[in-house]
Motif scaffolding. Structure first.
Motif, PDB file in Angstrom:
ATOM      1  N   ARG A  38      38.930 -31.969  72.983  1.00  0.00           N
ATOM      2  CA  ARG A  38      38.393 -30.554  73.487  1.00  0.00           C
ATOM      3  C   ARG A  38      39.842 -30.335  74.539  1.00  0.00           C
ATOM      4  NH1 ARG A  38      33.044 -29.649  72.462  1.00  0.00           N
ATOM      5  NH2 ARG A  38      31.901 -31.433  72.158  1.00  0.00           N
ATOM      6  N   GLY A  39      40.145 -29.140  74.683  1.00  0.00           N
ATOM      7  CA  GLY A  39      41.024 -28.648  75.371  1.00  0.00           C
ATOM      8  C   GLY A  39      42.411 -28.983  75.519  1.00  0.00           C
ATOM      9  N   GLU A  40      42.704 -29.414  74.110  1.00  0.00           N
ATOM     10  CA  GLU A  40      44.128 -29.755  73.853  1.00  0.00           C
ATOM     11  C   GLU A  40      44.864 -28.322  72.899  1.00  0.00           C
ATOM     12  OE1 GLU A  40      44.849 -33.269  71.241  1.00  0.00           O
ATOM     13  OE2 GLU A  40      43.427 -32.787  69.575  1.00  0.00           O
ATOM     14  N   ILE A  41      46.149 -28.774  72.902  1.00  0.00           N
ATOM     15  CA  ILE A  41      46.815 -27.821  71.987  1.00  0.00           C
ATOM     16  C   ILE A  41      47.561 -28.657  70.741  1.00  0.00           C
ATOM     17  CG2 ILE A  41      48.982 -26.320  71.543  1.00  0.00           C
ATOM     18  CD1 ILE A  41      48.729 -25.376  74.562  1.00  0.00           C
ATOM     19  N   PHE A  42      47.029 -28.490  69.689  1.00  0.00           N
ATOM     20  CA  PHE A  42      47.290 -29.216  68.540  1.00  0.00           C
ATOM     21  C   PHE A  42      48.093 -28.624  67.455  1.00  0.00           C
ATOM     22  CE2 PHE A  42      46.814 -31.291  64.347  1.00  0.00           C
ATOM     23  CZ  PHE A  42      46.813 -32.513  64.768  1.00  0.00           C
ATOM     24  N   MET A  61      53.043 -15.091  73.667  1.00  0.00           N
ATOM     25  CA  MET A  61      52.077 -15.654  73.019  1.00  0.00           C
ATOM     26  C   MET A  61      52.097 -17.169  73.583  1.00  0.00           C
ATOM     27  SD  MET A  61      52.001 -14.444  69.079  1.00  0.00           S
ATOM     28  CE  MET A  61      50.676 -15.843  68.908  1.00  0.00           C
ATOM     29  N   TRP A  62      53.049 -17.978  73.608  1.00  0.00           N
ATOM     30  CA  TRP A  62      53.223 -19.118  74.056  1.00  0.00           C
ATOM     31  C   TRP A  62      52.677 -19.296  75.716  1.00  0.00           C
ATOM     32  CZ3 TRP A  62      58.844 -20.799  72.735  1.00  0.00           C
ATOM     33  CH2 TRP A  62      59.114 -21.016  71.558  1.00  0.00           C
ATOM     34  N   GLU A  63      52.888 -18.185  76.362  1.00  0.00           N
ATOM     35  CA  GLU A  63      52.462 -18.458  77.904  1.00  0.00           C
ATOM     36  C   GLU A  63      50.857 -18.099  77.634  1.00  0.00           C
ATOM     37  OE1 GLU A  63      52.203 -18.546  81.800  1.00  0.00           O
ATOM     38  OE2 GLU A  63      53.931 -18.876  80.400  1.00  0.00           O
ATOM     39  N   MET A  64      50.410 -17.195  76.727  1.00  0.00           N
ATOM     40  CA  MET A  64      48.943 -16.910  76.751  1.00  0.00           C
ATOM     41  C   MET A  64      48.344 -18.066  76.202  1.00  0.00           C
ATOM     42  SD  MET A  64      47.037 -14.647  73.893  1.00  0.00           S
ATOM     43  CE  MET A  64      47.455 -16.208  72.636  1.00  0.00           C
ATOM     44  N   VAL A  65      49.082 -18.725  75.260  1.00  0.00           N
ATOM     45  CA  VAL A  65      48.126 -20.244  74.935  1.00  0.00           C
ATOM     46  C   VAL A  65      47.921 -20.952  75.861  1.00  0.00           C
ATOM     47  CG1 VAL A  65      48.651 -22.064  73.368  1.00  0.00           C
ATOM     48  CG2 VAL A  65      48.687 -19.710  72.409  1.00  0.00           C
ATOM     49  N   ARG A  66      49.150 -21.155  76.716  1.00  0.00           N
ATOM     50  CA  ARG A  66      49.046 -22.372  77.823  1.00  0.00           C
ATOM     51  C   ARG A  66      47.992 -21.951  79.009  1.00  0.00           C
ATOM     52  NH1 ARG A  66      54.821 -21.318  77.842  1.00  0.00           N
ATOM     53  NH2 ARG A  66      55.962 -23.003  76.806  1.00  0.00           N
ATOM     54  N   LYS A  67      47.448 -20.416  79.169  1.00  0.00           N
ATOM     55  CA  LYS A  67      46.662 -20.211  80.022  1.00  0.00           C
ATOM     56  C   LYS A  67      45.258 -20.417  79.413  1.00  0.00           C
ATOM     57  CE  LYS A  67      49.326 -16.461  82.372  1.00  0.00           C
ATOM     58  NZ  LYS A  67      49.513 -15.047  82.600  1.00  0.00           N
ATOM     59  N   LEU A  68      45.144 -20.054  78.264  1.00  0.00           N
ATOM     60  CA  LEU A  68      43.789 -20.600  77.617  1.00  0.00           C
ATOM     61  C   LEU A  68      43.581 -21.801  77.640  1.00  0.00           C
ATOM     62  CD1 LEU A  68      44.193 -18.343  74.395  1.00  0.00           C
ATOM     63  CD2 LEU A  68      42.513 -18.115  75.936  1.00  0.00           C
ATOM     64  N   ARG A  69      44.660 -22.735  77.449  1.00  0.00           N
ATOM     65  CA  ARG A  69      44.216 -24.249  77.496  1.00  0.00           C
ATOM     66  C   ARG A  69      43.957 -24.510  78.864  1.00  0.00           C
ATOM     67  NH1 ARG A  69      48.031 -28.564  76.925  1.00  0.00           N
ATOM     68  NH2 ARG A  69      49.391 -27.551  78.084  1.00  0.00           N
ATOM     69  N   GLU A  70      44.396 -23.860  79.996  1.00  0.00           N
ATOM     70  CA  GLU A  70      44.098 -24.061  81.237  1.00  0.00           C
ATOM     71  C   GLU A  70      42.506 -23.887  81.492  1.00  0.00           C
ATOM     72  OE1 GLU A  70      46.774 -21.937  83.924  1.00  0.00           O
ATOM     73  OE2 GLU A  70      48.406 -23.204  83.207  1.00  0.00           O
ATOM     74  N   THR A  71      41.984 -22.985  80.940  1.00  0.00           N
ATOM     75  CA  THR A  71      40.747 -22.538  81.039  1.00  0.00           C
ATOM     76  C   THR A  71      39.656 -23.270  80.074  1.00  0.00           C
ATOM     77  OG1 THR A  71      40.550 -20.962  79.250  1.00  0.00           O
ATOM     78  CG2 THR A  71      41.347 -20.168  81.257  1.00  0.00           C
ATOM     79  N   GLY A  72      40.251 -24.411  79.478  1.00  0.00           N
ATOM     80  CA  GLY A  72      39.356 -25.288  78.699  1.00  0.00           C
ATOM     81  C   GLY A  72      39.385 -24.841  77.110  1.00  0.00           C
ATOM     82  N   MET A 123      54.991 -26.318  73.031  1.00  0.00           N
ATOM     83  CA  MET A 123      53.587 -26.074  73.454  1.00  0.00           C
ATOM     84  C   MET A 123      52.799 -27.477  73.051  1.00  0.00           C
ATOM     85  SD  MET A 123      52.432 -22.174  72.746  1.00  0.00           S
ATOM     86  CE  MET A 123      52.351 -22.351  70.953  1.00  0.00           C
ATOM     87  N   ALA A 124      52.832 -27.915  71.992  1.00  0.00           N
ATOM     88  CA  ALA A 124      51.872 -28.956  71.410  1.00  0.00           C
ATOM     89  C   ALA A 124      51.523 -30.105  72.296  1.00  0.00           C
ATOM     90  CB  ALA A 124      52.103 -29.387  70.160  1.00  0.00           C
ATOM     91  N   ASP A 125      50.372 -30.670  72.496  1.00  0.00           N
ATOM     92  CA  ASP A 125      49.849 -31.706  73.164  1.00  0.00           C
ATOM     93  C   ASP A 125      50.040 -33.082  72.006  1.00  0.00           C
ATOM     94  OD1 ASP A 125      49.502 -30.913  75.837  1.00  0.00           O
ATOM     95  OD2 ASP A 125      47.681 -30.263  74.834  1.00  0.00           O
ATOM     96  N   ARG A 126      49.624 -32.709  70.983  1.00  0.00           N
ATOM     97  CA  ARG A 126      49.700 -33.581  69.677  1.00  0.00           C
ATOM     98  C   ARG A 126      50.174 -32.871  68.472  1.00  0.00           C
ATOM     99  NH1 ARG A 126      44.826 -36.794  67.862  1.00  0.00           N
ATOM    100  NH2 ARG A 126      43.732 -34.921  68.287  1.00  0.00           N
TER     101      ARG A 126
END
Length: 315
Positions: A37-41, A180-191, A207-210
């Motif tokens: 949950r909440g990661e960028i994969f 889009m990268w910026e938008m994805v980071r903001k989405l991740r911040e909201t969970g 962008m990715a965490d994993r």
């Protein structure tokens, strides 16, 4: 239809998923994967590796030949309505409602999932994607990049907790890619959990965490991005010599050290772990043998280098 959820700490759990089409083509072999949950994969793989098939199965678009998928604890086949409402999907294809306005198309997408009308949310999505000034324009009049933004807006209209981006920046300009990268980071911040498929390594590195690497229908590696870079990454130290040499001096033929063809540069390749002692030892040996140099330069493996070596090494 069951809507009983299984308790799980993961946003998506994929178990023994396989897919063989009627033609006999095996798009996916046995794939197991948990997405937190909440990661960028980032799911990396060459074209035809099985990325889109795997996403389509999770989203309930393609039926697997075997295995099961849980989305937020719900089975994607038994609890289709529940799982689909939790997912936003941005497909590769730019198929949109050509004769509709941007506003009408995005608002309709929200209604498809039974969400109550919320014009404030639709406005926020359009503003975040720089689409607000195009809200009354017919989609057919938009550029390819703007149509891509509309697809993202439609995927976010019903406030999903999991967002799939299938090759999101294929064929788009640099400005949209960074937006889009910026938008994805903001989405991740909201969970929001974000899963993207890409063959643009820069995208995953940014962008990715994993990172997961898939090739020929098999998931060959899943690793934290930073850990992967440390474990499999290499660095090269380039030493430009004052005077070219014909061969490495005796005692300098250490593992990872090579003399360039022009004889004017020493190349030392080493793991990113333990680099300090290796370089220090090499420079000490050079000094002992009276080898003078005029420049030092280091290069580090990119995620692309690692990806290429993994795919080439896959059976």
């Amino acid at each position: 239809m069951s809507d009983q959820a299984i308790s799980t700490p993961n946003a998506v759990s994929i178990r023994a998923i396989s897919k063989t089409y009627q033609s006999g083509f095996q798009a996916l072999k046995t794939v197991d994967l948990d997405i937190r949950r909440g990661e960028i994969f980032a799911l990396l793989g060459p074209n035809g590796a099985g990325k889109t098939t795997l996403i389509s199965i999770v989203c309930g678009i393609v039926r697997p030949s075997g295995g099961a998928v849980l989305v937020d604890g719900h089975d994607v086949q038994r609890d289709y309505r529940v799982t689909r409402s939790k997912i936003g999907l941005v497909p590769q294809e730019l198929s949109t409602d050509a004769f509709e306005t941007v506003w009408a198309s995005v608002r309709f997408s929200r209604g498809l999932f039974g969400r109550e009308r919320n014009d404030d949310h639709i406005e926020k999505v359009l503003r975040d994607l720089s689409l607000w000034d195009k809200k009354d324009a017919k989609i057919m009049t938009l550029s390819g990049g703007m149509k891509r933004r509309v697809l993202i807006a439609k995927a976010l209209a019903h406030e999903p907790s999991i967002l799939f981006l299938d090759e999101p920046t294929a064929g788009v300009d640099v400005e949209l890619r960074h937006d889009m990268w910026e938008m994805v980071r903001k989405l991740r911040e909201t969970g929001v959990t974000v899963i993207l498929t890409t063959h643009y390594i820069e995208e995953a590195e940014e962008m990715a965490d994993r990172v997961g690497v898939i090739t020929r229908g098999e998931l060959i590696l899943v690793e934290e991005k930073d850990v992967l870079m440390r474990k499999l990454g290499k660095k090269q130290l380039s030493i430009t010599l004052q005077t070219p040499m014909q061969a490495l001096p005796e005692g300098l033929d250490a593992s990872g050290l090579a003399l360039a063809d022009d004889g004017a540069t020493l190349i030392y390749t080493f793991d990113t772990q333990g680099e300090d002692t290796g370089i220090a030892e090499l420079l000490r040996k050079l000094a002992e043998r009276g080898v003078d140099f005029k420049d030092l330069h280091t290069l580090e493996s990119s995620l692309e280098d690692i990806f290429v070596s993994l795919v080439r090494g896959a059976p």
